[in-house]
Design a protein around this motif. Sequence first.
Motif, mmCIF file in Angstrom:
data_model
loop_
_atom_site.group_PDB
_atom_site.id
_atom_site.type_symbol
_atom_site.label_atom_id
_atom_site.label_comp_id
_atom_site.label_asym_id
_atom_site.label_seq_id
_atom_site.Cartn_x
_atom_site.Cartn_y
_atom_site.Cartn_z
ATOM 1 N N PHE A 175 6.120 2.609 -0.131
ATOM 2 C CA PHE A 175 5.276 1.632 0.015
ATOM 3 C C PHE A 175 5.559 0.892 1.358
ATOM 4 C CE2 PHE A 175 5.291 3.160 -4.278
ATOM 5 C CZ PHE A 175 3.712 3.130 -4.980
ATOM 6 N N TYR A 176 4.285 0.268 1.742
ATOM 7 C CA TYR A 176 3.998 -0.852 2.963
ATOM 8 C C TYR A 176 3.643 -1.565 2.758
ATOM 9 C CZ TYR A 176 0.388 0.737 4.339
ATOM 10 O OH TYR A 176 -1.100 1.558 5.153
ATOM 11 N N SER A 177 3.912 -2.976 3.732
ATOM 12 C CA SER A 177 3.159 -3.654 4.038
ATOM 13 C C SER A 177 3.003 -4.989 5.285
ATOM 14 C CB SER A 177 3.520 -5.296 1.936
ATOM 15 O OG SER A 177 2.761 -6.460 1.940
ATOM 16 N N TYR A 178 2.051 -5.295 5.858
ATOM 17 C CA TYR A 178 2.232 -5.408 7.000
ATOM 18 C C TYR A 178 2.839 -6.934 6.434
ATOM 19 C CZ TYR A 178 0.399 -0.786 8.931
ATOM 20 O OH TYR A 178 0.442 0.236 9.442
ATOM 21 N N TYR A 184 1.148 -1.287 0.125
ATOM 22 C CA TYR A 184 -0.160 0.011 -0.020
ATOM 23 C C TYR A 184 0.695 1.188 0.279
ATOM 24 C CZ TYR A 184 -3.250 -4.245 1.159
ATOM 25 O OH TYR A 184 -3.814 -5.017 1.580
ATOM 26 N N ARG A 185 0.557 2.383 -0.966
ATOM 27 C CA ARG A 185 0.670 3.629 -0.765
ATOM 28 C C ARG A 185 1.054 4.445 0.748
ATOM 29 N NH1 ARG A 185 3.146 7.230 -2.731
ATOM 30 N NH2 ARG A 185 2.994 9.521 -4.169
ATOM 31 N N SER A 186 2.124 4.678 1.549
ATOM 32 C CA SER A 186 2.122 5.733 2.204
ATOM 33 C C SER A 186 1.651 6.756 2.192
ATOM 34 C CB SER A 186 4.132 5.730 3.025
ATOM 35 O OG SER A 186 3.261 6.287 3.972
ATOM 36 N N SER A 187 0.260 6.818 3.370
ATOM 37 C CA SER A 187 -0.416 8.695 3.573
ATOM 38 C C SER A 187 0.653 9.051 4.063
ATOM 39 C CB SER A 187 -1.561 8.113 4.369
ATOM 40 O OG SER A 187 -1.218 7.627 4.779
#
Length: 132
Positions: free
Chosen positions: A24-27, A10-13
């Motif tokens: 971007f990140y992904s838990y 997901y794109r970081s807000s």
Amino acid sequence: CVRDTDNAVYRSSYFPVESGVDMFYSYDACNSTGNSWMEFVERRALGGIHIKASVPSYLEPMIFKRDGEGNIIDEPGEEYYDNSVPYEGAYMNYIKEIMRIAKGDITNVTYTYKSRSSTLKHPSSHYTAAVQ
């Protein structure tokens, strides 16, 4: 850990699109959860502290008090020892801004005078007297 994953990213807000930063990140891909991130974000480093600050002297425009007519006082007099007369100046504005940014991590700052006895013991330095 995000580069080599098939999991959703997901794109970081935290970085607006117009900033040009593509973060971007992904838990899931990084063996974490959204809960651990929110615990980190909500943690307060200082724990909502109250700071009591001793003011060494006046230094316009940084820190000063006003007389009853609204004039800036150059040299401390009896009003210096009166905490009902508020301090004003750039230092106070700076601390207010830090408190705003801290979002409750610093709950209050109280400004007060150095003691008369400390002033007598350290006549050559208002600053040493303020911290002794």
